[in-house]
Motif scaffolding. Structure first.
Motif, PDB file in Angstrom:
ATOM      1  N   LEU A  47       0.857  -1.171   0.000  1.00 51.67           N
ATOM      2  CA  LEU A  47       0.000   0.000   0.000  1.00 51.67           C
ATOM      3  C   LEU A  47       0.898   1.228   0.000  1.00 51.67           C
ATOM      4  O   LEU A  47       1.691   1.426   0.912  1.00 51.67           O
ATOM      5  CB  LEU A  47      -0.914  -0.005   1.221  1.00 51.67           C
ATOM      6  CG  LEU A  47      -1.919  -1.169   1.269  1.00 51.67           C
ATOM      7  CD1 LEU A  47      -2.560  -1.260   2.644  1.00 51.67           C
ATOM      8  CD2 LEU A  47      -2.976  -1.005   0.192  1.00 51.67           C
ATOM      9  N   GLN A  48       0.748   2.035  -1.044  1.00 48.54           N
ATOM     10  CA  GLN A  48       1.658   3.155  -1.260  1.00 48.54           C
ATOM     11  C   GLN A  48       1.010   4.460  -0.796  1.00 48.54           C
ATOM     12  O   GLN A  48      -0.061   4.845  -1.283  1.00 48.54           O
ATOM     13  CB  GLN A  48       2.006   3.254  -2.753  1.00 48.54           C
ATOM     14  CG  GLN A  48       2.933   4.386  -3.117  1.00 48.54           C
ATOM     15  CD  GLN A  48       4.388   4.046  -2.847  1.00 48.54           C
ATOM     16  OE1 GLN A  48       4.704   2.952  -2.427  1.00 48.54           O
ATOM     17  NE2 GLN A  48       5.253   5.003  -3.108  1.00 48.54           N
ATOM     18  N   PRO A  49       1.618   5.179   0.151  1.00 51.02           N
ATOM     19  CA  PRO A  49       1.048   6.460   0.593  1.00 51.02           C
ATOM     20  C   PRO A  49       1.026   7.478  -0.533  1.00 51.02           C
ATOM     21  O   PRO A  49       1.999   7.626  -1.282  1.00 51.02           O
ATOM     22  CB  PRO A  49       1.994   6.907   1.716  1.00 51.02           C
ATOM     23  CG  PRO A  49       2.697   5.658   2.155  1.00 51.02           C
ATOM     24  CD  PRO A  49       2.826   4.821   0.917  1.00 51.02           C
ATOM     25  N   VAL A  50      -0.090   8.181  -0.666  1.00 48.08           N
ATOM     26  CA  VAL A  50      -0.204   9.248  -1.660  1.00 48.08           C
ATOM     27  C   VAL A  50       0.480  10.486  -1.114  1.00 48.08           C
ATOM     28  O   VAL A  50       0.221  10.913   0.013  1.00 48.08           O
ATOM     29  CB  VAL A  50      -1.678   9.545  -1.988  1.00 48.08           C
ATOM     30  CG1 VAL A  50      -1.787  10.752  -2.914  1.00 48.08           C
ATOM     31  CG2 VAL A  50      -2.332   8.323  -2.616  1.00 48.08           C
ATOM     32  N   ALA A  51       1.364  11.072  -1.901  1.00 48.67           N
ATOM     33  CA  ALA A  51       2.083  12.284  -1.512  1.00 48.67           C
ATOM     34  C   ALA A  51       2.275  13.132  -2.754  1.00 48.67           C
ATOM     35  O   ALA A  51       2.042  12.696  -3.880  1.00 48.67           O
ATOM     36  CB  ALA A  51       3.431  11.935  -0.878  1.00 48.67           C
ATOM     37  N   ASP A  52       2.704  14.374  -2.547  1.00 50.62           N
ATOM     38  CA  ASP A  52       2.945  15.255  -3.687  1.00 50.62           C
ATOM     39  C   ASP A  52       4.034  14.705  -4.589  1.00 50.62           C
ATOM     40  O   ASP A  52       4.008  14.873  -5.797  1.00 50.62           O
ATOM     41  CB  ASP A  52       3.331  16.655  -3.204  1.00 50.62           C
ATOM     42  CG  ASP A  52       2.169  17.355  -2.512  1.00 50.62           C
ATOM     43  OD1 ASP A  52       1.012  17.017  -2.842  1.00 50.62           O
ATOM     44  OD2 ASP A  52       2.420  18.214  -1.665  1.00 50.62           O
ATOM     45  N   ARG A 133      -8.853  10.629 -14.786  1.00 46.68           N
ATOM     46  CA  ARG A 133      -8.917  11.148 -16.162  1.00 46.68           C
ATOM     47  C   ARG A 133      -8.114  12.429 -16.327  1.00 46.68           C
ATOM     48  O   ARG A 133      -7.764  12.793 -17.449  1.00 46.68           O
ATOM     49  CB  ARG A 133     -10.379  11.413 -16.550  1.00 46.68           C
ATOM     50  CG  ARG A 133     -11.271  10.193 -16.505  1.00 46.68           C
ATOM     51  CD  ARG A 133     -12.682  10.520 -16.930  1.00 46.68           C
ATOM     52  NE  ARG A 133     -13.256  11.630 -16.163  1.00 46.68           N
ATOM     53  CZ  ARG A 133     -14.490  12.081 -16.346  1.00 46.68           C
ATOM     54  NH1 ARG A 133     -15.267  11.542 -17.269  1.00 46.68           N
ATOM     55  NH2 ARG A 133     -14.948  13.084 -15.606  1.00 46.68           N
ATOM     56  N   ASP A 134      -7.854  13.131 -15.215  1.00 50.86           N
ATOM     57  CA  ASP A 134      -7.273  14.470 -15.306  1.00 50.86           C
ATOM     58  C   ASP A 134      -5.944  14.649 -14.588  1.00 50.86           C
ATOM     59  O   ASP A 134      -5.324  15.710 -14.700  1.00 50.86           O
ATOM     60  CB  ASP A 134      -8.268  15.495 -14.745  1.00 50.86           C
ATOM     61  CG  ASP A 134      -9.577  15.494 -15.518  1.00 50.86           C
ATOM     62  OD1 ASP A 134      -9.532  15.573 -16.760  1.00 50.86           O
ATOM     63  OD2 ASP A 134     -10.636  15.402 -14.875  1.00 50.86           O
ATOM     64  N   THR A 135      -5.519  13.653 -13.820  1.00 48.33           N
ATOM     65  CA  THR A 135      -4.233  13.758 -13.127  1.00 48.33           C
ATOM     66  C   THR A 135      -3.579  12.384 -13.062  1.00 48.33           C
ATOM     67  O   THR A 135      -4.273  11.363 -12.988  1.00 48.33           O
ATOM     68  CB  THR A 135      -4.405  14.324 -11.702  1.00 48.33           C
ATOM     69  OG1 THR A 135      -3.123  14.386 -11.071  1.00 48.33           O
ATOM     70  CG2 THR A 135      -5.321  13.464 -10.854  1.00 48.33           C
ATOM     71  N   ASP A 136      -2.254  12.380 -13.089  1.00 48.10           N
ATOM     72  CA  ASP A 136      -1.495  11.132 -12.947  1.00 48.10           C
ATOM     73  C   ASP A 136      -1.133  10.828 -11.496  1.00 48.10           C
ATOM     74  O   ASP A 136      -0.521   9.799 -11.211  1.00 48.10           O
ATOM     75  CB  ASP A 136      -0.188  11.210 -13.757  1.00 48.10           C
ATOM     76  CG  ASP A 136      -0.423  11.126 -15.252  1.00 48.10           C
ATOM     77  OD1 ASP A 136      -1.446  10.552 -15.660  1.00 48.10           O
ATOM     78  OD2 ASP A 136       0.431  11.632 -16.004  1.00 48.10           O
ATOM     79  N   LEU A 137      -1.496  11.728 -10.568  1.00 49.91           N
ATOM     80  CA  LEU A 137      -1.030  11.608  -9.191  1.00 49.91           C
ATOM     81  C   LEU A 137      -1.323  10.241  -8.589  1.00 49.91           C
ATOM     82  O   LEU A 137      -0.442   9.611  -7.990  1.00 49.91           O
ATOM     83  CB  LEU A 137      -1.667  12.705  -8.331  1.00 49.91           C
ATOM     84  CG  LEU A 137      -1.344  12.643  -6.834  1.00 49.91           C
ATOM     85  CD1 LEU A 137       0.146  12.844  -6.600  1.00 49.91           C
ATOM     86  CD2 LEU A 137      -2.174  13.680  -6.073  1.00 49.91           C
ATOM     87  N   TYR A 138      -2.552   9.755  -8.757  1.00 48.15           N
ATOM     88  CA  TYR A 138      -2.946   8.515  -8.071  1.00 48.15           C
ATOM     89  C   TYR A 138      -2.405   7.286  -8.791  1.00 48.15           C
ATOM     90  O   TYR A 138      -2.112   6.267  -8.158  1.00 48.15           O
ATOM     91  CB  TYR A 138      -4.464   8.477  -7.929  1.00 48.15           C
ATOM     92  CG  TYR A 138      -4.977   9.746  -7.298  1.00 48.15           C
ATOM     93  CD1 TYR A 138      -4.692  10.043  -5.973  1.00 48.15           C
ATOM     94  CD2 TYR A 138      -5.678  10.691  -8.047  1.00 48.15           C
ATOM     95  CE1 TYR A 138      -5.109  11.238  -5.401  1.00 48.15           C
ATOM     96  CE2 TYR A 138      -6.105  11.882  -7.490  1.00 48.15           C
ATOM     97  CZ  TYR A 138      -5.814  12.155  -6.154  1.00 48.15           C
ATOM     98  OH  TYR A 138      -6.204  13.339  -5.596  1.00 48.15           O
TER      99      TYR A 138
END
Length: 390
Positions: A47-52, A133-138
């Motif tokens: 499980l990978q923490p979401v960060a900037d 659809r609009d960001t690659d962040l996740y």
């Protein structure tokens, strides 16, 4: 703040700011001391923490951790320290498991708050799918290492990795997760039926991914035109042959399940293989193999029929599973699959592919296997049934 208000704020948030908005809401209105989003990696083992900045935080193993237990069990799991309690809440949408929302409080939240957190996690899951659809962040946050180009193409092709409805549950996984190339699966359901397609493209790397992409999209195009299963196979055969002139082809299984009766129509063009678990007994189901899609371009395909019963489980495996060779030269084959399908009988469909592939991991490493592998599990509960929890 009511859940409906949180839903509205998430819908209005910029795609890359979902976590920041949720963190602000839960901190101000719910007295949360910390909020973190952990997304399952492509291998479904971390499980990978979401960060900037993706990769800036260490991933959390699924096995042996509180977030991992919440993710696999699909239930809220609490983790206590001397001064805090963290609620790990599954983030899932229609059975597709995305990750875990970790919310830390000074004291354990009461049942009403737990219920609200589960609802908020569900709303977050919906928004994550739309935000993609609009960001690659996740998508970036799911990666613990770099994907090959072929793997990037294959993961973008999938409908999801699990799906649940009252009548059925589905789960699928590809390995090696960060370098898969030719294997793929697809599914689509209506009120009356479920269509599942499983594809094994020839070749390696990007070439294999490209032929698989053409095959899957040709099947989707035919399916969305409303033509029968045989015509879906024939139109895909024509599309592949028209582009490759027989040089490249795919083997595939096309299946359509009547959700009211359990009647399963199958077009088998050579792979993958099918295993049926019924009343605790696992056995291989064989169909008459027809010509691969794209080999000749003018093949007439026929359907075969399998009658499913409520409670049946079907497990589909590609050659990369079946033909795995161990260090002593023995194939995984029928004996290994019969054992693993039986041993995983109590797991929900979403967990079965990972369990089968984990059983293969040591054999693949010891035997030097390089082919990619696909496992898909389908449970049919019967008409009007309720899907088991988890």
């Amino acid at each position: 703040m009511k859940t409906t208000a949180v839903d509205r704020l998430l819908r209005e948030a910029a795609p890359h700011e979902l976590l920041a908005v949720l963190r602000a809401v839960l901190t101000a209105g719910w007295d949360a001391q910390g909020v973190e989003l952990l997304l399952a990696d492509y291998g479904m083992t971390e499980l990978q923490p979401v960060a900037d900045l993706p990769y800036s935080r260490e991933p959390v193993p699924v096995r042996g951790t509180a977030p991992g237990v919440a993710f696999t069990g699909q239930q809220v799991r609490f983790e206590k320290t001397a001064s805090t309690v963290t609620a790990h809440v599954p983030v899932s949408v229609r059975g597709d498991r995305l990750g875990v929302l970790a919310v830390t409080f000074a004291t354990a939240p009461d049942p009403a708050v737990q219920l609200e957190l589960s609802r908020i996690a569900g709303a977050l899951a919906h928004e994550l799918l739309v935000a993609g659809r609009d960001t690659d962040l996740y998508l970036q946050a799911r990666r613990t290492s770099r994907l090959t180009l072929a793997a990037e193409m294959q993961w973008q092709l999938l409908p999801g990795r699990s799906c649940t409805r009252p009548e059925f549950a589905l789960g699928g996984q590809l390995e090696p997760a960060y370098a898969v190339h030719g294997d793929s699966f697809d599914w689509s359901a209506t009120a009356r039926s479920l269509t599942v397609t499983l594809v094994n493209g020839t070749g390696h790397g990007v070439d294999a991914a490209m032929v698989t992409h053409l095959a899957v999209n040709a099947m989707r195009n035919a399916r969305r035109a409303g033509v029968p299963l045989t015509a879906q196979a024939e139109l895909t055969d024509q599309a592949l042959h028209g582009h490759y002139d027989g040089r490249e082809y795919v083997t595939a299984l096309l299946l359509q399940l009547d959700l009211a009766t359990g009647a399963l129509d199958v077009v088998d063009t050579g792979s993958p293989r099918v295993w049926l678990l019924r009343d605790g007994d696992a056995r291989r189901v064989s169909f008459d193999e027809q010509l691969p899609l794209g080999a000749f371009g003018d093949t007439d395909y026929l359907t075969q029929r399998l009658q499913a019963r409520p409670g049946d489980r079907l497990v589909f495996v590609s050659d990369g599973v079946y033909d795995v060779m161990g260090p002593t030269g023995d194939l995984y084959g029928d004996a290994g699959l019969a054992r693993t399908v039986t041993d995983t009988a109590e797991l929900p469909a979403a967990q079965v592919p990972g369990a089968v592939l984990a059983d293969l991991a040591l054999r693949r490493a010891a035997g030097g296997t390089t082919d990619d592998a696909m496992v898909v599990c389908l449970d049919w509960f019967g008409p009007g049934a309720s899907a088991p929890a988890g």
